[in-house]
Design a protein around this motif. Sequence first.
Motif, PDB file in Angstrom:
ATOM      1  N   ASN A  19      36.299 -48.277  38.918  1.00 38.90           N
ATOM      2  CA  ASN A  19      35.339 -47.398  38.241  1.00 38.90           C
ATOM      3  C   ASN A  19      35.174 -47.772  36.777  1.00 38.90           C
ATOM      4  N   PHE A  21      34.865 -46.211  32.965  1.00 35.02           N
ATOM      5  CA  PHE A  21      35.494 -45.025  32.400  1.00 35.02           C
ATOM      6  C   PHE A  21      35.248 -44.928  30.904  1.00 35.02           C
ATOM      7  N   GLU A  23      37.386 -42.986  27.632  1.00 33.77           N
ATOM      8  CA  GLU A  23      38.586 -42.253  27.261  1.00 33.77           C
ATOM      9  C   GLU A  23      38.417 -41.682  25.865  1.00 33.77           C
ATOM     10  N   LEU A  68      40.623 -38.650  30.026  1.00 36.17           N
ATOM     11  CA  LEU A  68      39.990 -39.732  30.779  1.00 36.17           C
ATOM     12  C   LEU A  68      38.821 -39.211  31.607  1.00 36.17           C
ATOM     13  N   GLY A  70      36.206 -40.489  34.450  1.00 35.68           N
ATOM     14  CA  GLY A  70      35.833 -41.520  35.413  1.00 35.68           C
ATOM     15  C   GLY A  70      34.327 -41.521  35.600  1.00 35.68           C
ATOM     16  N   LEU A  81      41.420 -45.595  39.163  1.00 38.84           N
ATOM     17  CA  LEU A  81      41.772 -45.073  37.847  1.00 38.84           C
ATOM     18  C   LEU A  81      42.945 -44.107  37.986  1.00 38.84           C
ATOM     19  N   THR A  84      41.765 -38.380  36.445  1.00 34.52           N
ATOM     20  CA  THR A  84      40.772 -38.122  35.406  1.00 34.52           C
ATOM     21  C   THR A  84      40.660 -36.634  35.134  1.00 34.52           C
ATOM     22  N   SER A  87      34.584 -36.231  35.827  1.00 34.73           N
ATOM     23  CA  SER A  87      33.995 -37.319  36.603  1.00 34.73           C
ATOM     24  C   SER A  87      32.488 -37.276  36.463  1.00 34.73           C
TER      25      SER A  87
END
Length: 145
Positions: A19, A21, A23, A68, A70, A81, A84, A87
Amino acid sequence: MVINEVYGGGGNSGATLKNDFIELANRGASASSVDGWSVQYISASPGATTNWQVTALTGDVDAGGLYLIGEAAGSGGTTDLPPTRASGSIAMSATAGTVALVDNGTALACKTADDCAADPDIVDLVGFGTAVIHEGSEDAPAPSN
């Protein structure tokens, strides 16, 4: 709260991660809420009909903590990952684009560095590769985070 890392190669042929991502990092001394905030992405050279893509955020980020998000999965990659906090379905470029952290969920309208720099809703912004929207402008030094 800042954008700590952006990864737009998830799921590409030869990629390790499945994926894309984004952060976030809380550099503050206390927890910070991102309820109602969003991360947004736009391509490197947005045209007149190009729109920012939005992923909604919720929850708190501890002092010194990470958050995080995703994003889209590709057909490649071998590793999921880690867990998360949010999402989305944004498919980010592996080579160039712009990601913004915004203090609301409304899609941004800016399409130039100067217009985005003037938008008070943008908390942090990262342009990478050949992105025309990046932190700072051609005439002003980029602010330090």
